[in-house]
Design a protein around this motif. Structure first.
Motif, PDB file in Angstrom:
ATOM      1  N   LEU A   3       0.816  -1.215   0.000  1.00  0.00           N
ATOM      2  CA  LEU A   3       0.000   0.000   0.000  1.00  0.00           C
ATOM      3  C   LEU A   3       0.851   1.266   0.000  1.00  0.00           C
ATOM      4  CD1 LEU A   3      -2.827   1.249   0.239  1.00  0.00           C
ATOM      5  CD2 LEU A   3      -2.638   0.978   2.717  1.00  0.00           C
ATOM      6  N   ALA A   6       2.333   1.860  -3.428  1.00  0.00           N
ATOM      7  CA  ALA A   6       1.299   2.347  -4.358  1.00  0.00           C
ATOM      8  C   ALA A   6       0.961   3.805  -4.072  1.00  0.00           C
ATOM      9  CB  ALA A   6       0.048   1.478  -4.238  1.00  0.00           C
ATOM     10  N   SER A  10       1.419   6.959  -6.634  1.00  0.00           N
ATOM     11  CA  SER A  10       0.329   7.897  -6.954  1.00  0.00           C
ATOM     12  C   SER A  10       0.673   9.293  -6.462  1.00  0.00           C
ATOM     13  CB  SER A  10      -0.994   7.431  -6.346  1.00  0.00           C
ATOM     14  OG  SER A  10      -0.994   7.589  -4.944  1.00  0.00           O
ATOM     15  N   VAL A  14       0.459  12.865  -8.586  1.00  0.00           N
ATOM     16  CA  VAL A  14      -0.246  14.093  -8.181  1.00  0.00           C
ATOM     17  C   VAL A  14       0.774  15.168  -7.803  1.00  0.00           C
ATOM     18  CG1 VAL A  14      -0.538  13.595  -5.700  1.00  0.00           C
ATOM     19  CG2 VAL A  14      -2.261  14.943  -6.894  1.00  0.00           C
ATOM     20  N   TYR A  18       1.009  19.233  -8.599  1.00  0.00           N
ATOM     21  CA  TYR A  18       1.392  20.312  -7.676  1.00  0.00           C
ATOM     22  C   TYR A  18       2.638  21.029  -8.210  1.00  0.00           C
ATOM     23  CZ  TYR A  18      -1.433  17.606  -4.295  1.00  0.00           C
ATOM     24  OH  TYR A  18      -2.428  16.915  -3.656  1.00  0.00           O
ATOM     25  N   ALA A 212     -11.134  15.768 -10.698  1.00  0.00           N
ATOM     26  CA  ALA A 212     -11.662  16.740  -9.726  1.00  0.00           C
ATOM     27  C   ALA A 212     -13.043  17.246 -10.127  1.00  0.00           C
ATOM     28  CB  ALA A 212     -10.708  17.914  -9.591  1.00  0.00           C
ATOM     29  N   MET A 218     -12.350  24.308  -7.942  1.00  0.00           N
ATOM     30  CA  MET A 218     -11.654  23.062  -8.276  1.00  0.00           C
ATOM     31  C   MET A 218     -10.199  23.052  -7.830  1.00  0.00           C
ATOM     32  SD  MET A 218     -11.119  21.520 -12.119  1.00  0.00           S
ATOM     33  CE  MET A 218      -9.869  22.675 -12.676  1.00  0.00           C
ATOM     34  N   SER A 221      -7.694  23.391  -3.164  1.00  0.00           N
ATOM     35  CA  SER A 221      -6.798  22.572  -2.332  1.00  0.00           C
ATOM     36  C   SER A 221      -5.511  22.263  -3.090  1.00  0.00           C
ATOM     37  CB  SER A 221      -7.496  21.294  -1.877  1.00  0.00           C
ATOM     38  OG  SER A 221      -7.767  20.468  -2.975  1.00  0.00           O
ATOM     39  N   PHE A 222      -5.598  22.158  -4.426  1.00  0.00           N
ATOM     40  CA  PHE A 222      -4.381  21.940  -5.217  1.00  0.00           C
ATOM     41  C   PHE A 222      -3.433  23.137  -5.056  1.00  0.00           C
ATOM     42  CE2 PHE A 222      -6.926  18.749  -7.256  1.00  0.00           C
ATOM     43  CZ  PHE A 222      -6.020  17.789  -7.644  1.00  0.00           C
ATOM     44  N   ASN A 253       0.170  11.538   0.197  1.00  0.00           N
ATOM     45  CA  ASN A 253      -0.515  10.275  -0.091  1.00  0.00           C
ATOM     46  C   ASN A 253      -0.097   9.155   0.858  1.00  0.00           C
ATOM     47  OD1 ASN A 253      -1.739  11.640  -2.127  1.00  0.00           O
ATOM     48  ND2 ASN A 253      -1.280  10.144  -3.722  1.00  0.00           N
ATOM     49  N   THR A 256      -1.565   9.798   4.251  1.00  0.00           N
ATOM     50  CA  THR A 256      -3.023   9.602   4.203  1.00  0.00           C
ATOM     51  C   THR A 256      -3.381   8.128   4.303  1.00  0.00           C
ATOM     52  OG1 THR A 256      -3.403  11.606   2.904  1.00  0.00           O
ATOM     53  CG2 THR A 256      -5.105   9.929   2.809  1.00  0.00           C
ATOM     54  N   VAL A 257      -2.696   7.285   3.541  1.00  0.00           N
ATOM     55  CA  VAL A 257      -3.060   5.862   3.596  1.00  0.00           C
ATOM     56  C   VAL A 257      -2.657   5.224   4.927  1.00  0.00           C
ATOM     57  CG1 VAL A 257      -2.969   5.532   1.098  1.00  0.00           C
ATOM     58  CG2 VAL A 257      -0.946   5.001   2.465  1.00  0.00           C
ATOM     59  N   GLN A 261      -6.399  11.629   6.705  1.00  0.00           N
ATOM     60  CA  GLN A 261      -6.283  12.938   6.060  1.00  0.00           C
ATOM     61  C   GLN A 261      -5.759  14.026   6.997  1.00  0.00           C
ATOM     62  OE1 GLN A 261     -10.044  14.578   4.640  1.00  0.00           O
ATOM     63  NE2 GLN A 261      -9.045  15.195   2.759  1.00  0.00           N
ATOM     64  N   GLU A 262      -6.266  14.058   8.222  1.00  0.00           N
ATOM     65  CA  GLU A 262      -5.880  15.145   9.131  1.00  0.00           C
ATOM     66  C   GLU A 262      -4.391  15.080   9.447  1.00  0.00           C
ATOM     67  OE1 GLU A 262      -7.898  17.317   9.401  1.00  0.00           O
ATOM     68  OE2 GLU A 262      -9.904  16.446   9.259  1.00  0.00           O
ATOM     69  N   ILE A 265      -2.311  16.323   6.461  1.00  0.00           N
ATOM     70  CA  ILE A 265      -2.200  17.785   6.354  1.00  0.00           C
ATOM     71  C   ILE A 265      -1.198  18.305   7.375  1.00  0.00           C
ATOM     72  CG2 ILE A 265      -3.495  19.942   6.649  1.00  0.00           C
ATOM     73  CD1 ILE A 265      -5.990  18.348   5.660  1.00  0.00           C
TER      74      ILE A 265
ATOM     75  N   THR B 219      -9.954  16.816  -3.201  1.00  0.00           N
ATOM     76  CA  THR B 219      -9.882  16.702  -4.658  1.00  0.00           C
ATOM     77  C   THR B 219      -9.142  15.448  -5.130  1.00  0.00           C
ATOM     78  OG1 THR B 219      -8.112  18.307  -4.467  1.00  0.00           O
ATOM     79  CG2 THR B 219     -10.181  19.086  -5.376  1.00  0.00           C
ATOM     80  N   PRO B 223      -5.490   8.198  -2.680  1.00  0.00           N
ATOM     81  CA  PRO B 223      -5.050   7.448  -1.489  1.00  0.00           C
ATOM     82  C   PRO B 223      -6.178   6.622  -0.855  1.00  0.00           C
ATOM     83  CG  PRO B 223      -4.284   9.716  -1.371  1.00  0.00           C
ATOM     84  CD  PRO B 223      -5.225   9.635  -2.536  1.00  0.00           C
ATOM     85  N   TYR B 224      -7.382   7.159  -0.867  1.00  0.00           N
ATOM     86  CA  TYR B 224      -8.508   6.435  -0.265  1.00  0.00           C
ATOM     87  C   TYR B 224      -8.903   5.245  -1.129  1.00  0.00           C
ATOM     88  CZ  TYR B 224      -8.454  10.783   2.182  1.00  0.00           C
ATOM     89  OH  TYR B 224      -8.029  11.863   2.901  1.00  0.00           O
ATOM     90  N   ARG B 227      -6.446   2.481  -0.392  1.00  0.00           N
ATOM     91  CA  ARG B 227      -6.763   1.788   0.866  1.00  0.00           C
ATOM     92  C   ARG B 227      -7.938   0.830   0.676  1.00  0.00           C
ATOM     93  NH1 ARG B 227      -5.621   3.623   6.091  1.00  0.00           N
ATOM     94  NH2 ARG B 227      -7.793   3.366   6.692  1.00  0.00           N
ATOM     95  N   GLN B 230      -6.983  -2.287  -1.447  1.00  0.00           N
ATOM     96  CA  GLN B 230      -6.216  -3.318  -0.739  1.00  0.00           C
ATOM     97  C   GLN B 230      -7.121  -4.242   0.072  1.00  0.00           C
ATOM     98  OE1 GLN B 230      -3.579  -2.385   2.580  1.00  0.00           O
ATOM     99  NE2 GLN B 230      -1.878  -3.246   1.450  1.00  0.00           N
ATOM    100  N   ARG B 247     -16.029  12.215  -7.444  1.00  0.00           N
ATOM    101  CA  ARG B 247     -14.559  12.229  -7.508  1.00  0.00           C
ATOM    102  C   ARG B 247     -13.984  10.895  -7.033  1.00  0.00           C
ATOM    103  NH1 ARG B 247     -14.024  18.313  -4.969  1.00  0.00           N
ATOM    104  NH2 ARG B 247     -14.175  19.432  -6.938  1.00  0.00           N
TER     105      ARG B 247
END
Lengths: 292, 401
Positions: A3, A6, A10, A14, A18, A212, A218, A221-222, A253, A256-257, A261-262, A265, B219, B223-224, B227, B230, B247
């Motif tokens: 994971l 991967a 990814s 992305v 950015y 997106a 749109m 956040s990017f 990423n 996050t996995v 998410q929090e 960031i 956006t 990543p989700y 997850r 998997q 999205r």
């Protein structure tokens, strides 16, 4: 590959998005000395132009994209001539606030004229296919994104290192006063930088919109991540923008996995603070040295 | 004689003063020029709507507003409700809490008789306290978060957590036992939604694999998706805004990570806007409940005709029909509330509705003093070739958390 691998792959993809947006921010910073907070919305505006031409007037997508490039490049020049050049000596803070105002203005215009019906599904220009990379299924869009970013980076390297215009752009970036004394038309060169940034913005918008979906916010956040990438790489380093972008993408990423998410960031901005504490000008940036 | 005249004059003046002071709900229509309640005059009933006319949910939100307006225009064209025309003040909240709050304060100050409709959880959550405190009825926003202990808030569609439990149960019955993974947008009700999804999965004989909680407006969903991929789920439950659902599902297709059996969702997925926004590979494996019949259903015929006649430029979609159906229920309740219309009278009328077919396009509606959620069943939807297909109804029982 698991994971984390991967997510890292990814994240690279992305991260190049950015990176390209960060690249256009740095491009303008080097040319005019201001951080352009409107760059994300310029990208969205350009994508709207393409969408409207393709989906509502029925133009073939390649024609719409070409016209979108033209329109957004013109928008960049108009923003510079109308919003940045007049009283351009007003100082960095004044000019930065102007770009914030332009950000809000573009957002309001998009909502006013194209606000109803959002989000819009952009005409598909790539099949929803994936290709295996190091044992990980990577979307075709991600592969194309990386390829476009590399081509773009190469093209700008050639522009800066193999053309007279590029040399002048480097000149006004590194020593604007000296360049001016030597006869360089800094206003014309800055306008060109805004034009180029507009072109890059459309590329970013087109590579973002398939996942997106098209809406006025749109790129918000990017843009936040792209600006972080620009600071991380150094606001004066074009290659640094890509490195910063990929770093932000991968960290974002992977964390996050692993932790959500929090925490992701939190990790990105902790990384930014740490880098700026150790290297105040970013990973590849350089401070301005002035003779006393 | 002169003294009698003054006594009579004083008495008449006193009656007018009492009538004017009692305008908030106790006066009669004959005593105050027909003004029986704030926002009501002898010939108008003022309604407020805060909805996302701009921004990233403005597409479906505008359709709900247009669907409702078609009904109001029809009612006004045929004489109004007890001689009063419906005047609707629609303000844009852009799906943001601050704008919705400002709109709600405008409605309270204006004043409107009731606030009707609107789109999404974010604005609804932010204005409920304001409207409840001001005792302004807030009717039928397009959302399914609960607002316990409120007197003036009435919802139409079943709560999200109840939809969640029902769709998982129905899917496992329909497509066979399997594992479930969920993506849930952050709201105040998220912990309950997740708990309910997990319980519903195990109760139906399925296996709960886990979930991801995301901020609305994310956006990059890759990543989700990784997850989820998997975990190799048979079903993926998606519960967030329509844009974010689209999205996530688009990222699923890009990563080649569609679930083995079905993508499950709440009412936001049983819409044309969602179906059109995602690749067909994903829309073809959709299973979701909808709060109203599809445009092709004969139960929608009345609404379709109304929209075609009174709002001919509006596309008839699931959201349009929702707006139409909920507006029909409002009109029904206003008529039943009678000539001497008051806010408390409207609340009482609504609470007295039991299995009423006030809007054919919706399922039968019941409210009571202890239940302010109208529908207790929903339509089942699948999709094929970018077309929504209805497959009967499903009960949406109340789940205790």
């Amino acid at each position: 590959m698991g994971l984390v691998g991967a997510a890292a792959i990814s994240g690279v993809a992305v991260g190049f998005v950015y990176g390209m947006l960060a690249f256009s921010i740095v491009l303008l910073f080097k040319a005019s000395g201001i951080p352009n907070f409107a760059q994300g919305n310029i990208a969205t505006f350009g994508t709207f132009i393409v969408y409207l031409l393709a989906a509502r007037t029925g133009l073939p997508l390649p024609v719409a994209i070409a016209l979108g490039f033209l329109g957004t490049a013109a928008l960049g020049v108009v923003i510079y001539l109308g919003g940045i050049l007049p009283r351009g000596e007003a100082g960095t803070l004044n000019l930065a606030i102007r770009t914030l105002a332009i950000y809000l203005l573009l957002f309001a215009v998009m909502n006013l004229f194209w606000g109803v019906g959002q989000p819009f599904a952009f005409p598909r220009f790539l099949p929803a296919a994936s290709v295996p990379v190091a044992g990980v299924s990577v979307s075709l869009l991600s592969v194309v994104t990386v390829a476009v970013a590399l081509v773009l980076g190469g093209a700008f390297w050639l522009l800066y290192n193999r053309t007279a215009t590029g040399l002048l752009l480097r000149g006004i970036a590194d020593r604007p006063e000296v360049a001016r004394l030597l006869g360089a038309n800094t206003a014309r060169l800055s306008a060109m930088a805004w034009l180029l940034a507009g072109l890059v913005a459309v590329v970013v918008g087109l590579l973002t919109v398939p996942t997106a979906l098209l809406s006025s916010d749109m790129m918000d956040s990017f843009f936040l991540y792209a600006f972080t990438a620009a600071l991380l790489g150094g606001m004066t380093s074009l290659p640094g923008a890509f490195v910063g972008g990929v770093a932000v993408g991968v960290v974002s990423n992977v964390v996050t996995v692993l932790r959500g998410q929090e925490i992701s960031i939190l990790a990105i901005f902790a990384l930014l603070i740490a880098i700026l504490l150790v290297r105040p000008d970013g990973l590849f940036g350089h401070g301005v040295v002035e003779r006393l | 004689m002169k003294r009698s005249f003054w006594l009579l004059s004083t008495a008449v003046a006193a009656v007018f003063v009492v009538a004017a002071c009692g305008g908030s709900g106790t006066a009669t229509s004959s005593g105050n020029g027909g003004a029986t309640a704030p926002g009501v005059t002898s010939d108008t009933i003022q309604i407020g709507t805060t909805s996302a006319l701009t921004g990233n949910v403005s597409g479906p939100a505008t359709l709900t507003t247009n669907g409702a307006q078609a009904v109001f225009d029809k009612v006004n064209a045929t004489g109004g409700i007890h001689g009063r025309k419906l005047k609707v003040n629609v303000l844009d909240d852009g799906y943001t809490a601050p704008k919705a709050v400002a709109n709600a304060r405008t409605f309270v100050d204006q004043p409107v008789f009731a606030v009707f409709g609107g789109y999404g959880t974010v604005p609804a959550q932010s204005i409920v306290p304001i409207l409840e405190q001001a005792k302004v009825p807030y009717l039928f926003p397009y959302q399914g978060n609960p607002y316990p202990d409120t007197k003036y808030v009435f919802l139409m569609m079943p709560l999200y957590r109840n939809q969640t439990a029902a769709v998982i149960k129905e899917a496992i019955q329909k497509y066979g036992k399997g594992s479930v993974y969920a993506l849930v947008g952050k709201t105040a009700d998220t912990p309950q939604t997740v708990q309910v999804a997990q319980q519903a999965t195990t109760d139906a004989g399925g296996k709960w694999l886990g979930y991801d909680e995301v901020n609305q407006g994310t956006t990059d969903y890759t990543p989700y998706v990784l997850r989820m991929k998997q975990a190799h789920p048979d079903f993926v439950l998606v519960s967030t805004t329509p844009t974010d659902c689209a999205r996530y599902v688009t990222a699923m297709v890009a990563q080649g990570a569609l679930p083995a059996k079905r993508i499950l969702g709440l009412q936001t997925l049983a819409t044309e806007s969602f179906i059109n926004a995602v690749p067909s590979e994903a829309s073809d494996v959709l299973f979701a409940p909808g709060p109203n019949a599809a445009p092709s259903n004969k139960l929608a015929a009345d609404c379709v005709a109304t929209v075609h006649k009174y709002s001919p430029n509006t596309q008839v979609t699931m959201e349009t029909l929702w707006g139409c159906g909920t507006a029909q229920v409002l009109v029904y309740a206003l008529e039943k509330a009678g000539t001497n219309l008051t806010r408390d009278g409207l609340v009482k009328t609504l609470e007295g509705m039991h299995q009423i077919d006030a809007a054919p396009v919706l399922t039968p509606i019941s409210f009571s003093a202890s239940n302010h959620v109208g529908e207790s069943s929903m339509y089942q939807f699948t999709s094929s070739g970018k077309q929504l297909a209805s497959a009967g109804t499903m009960p949406i029982p109340d789940v205790k958390t």
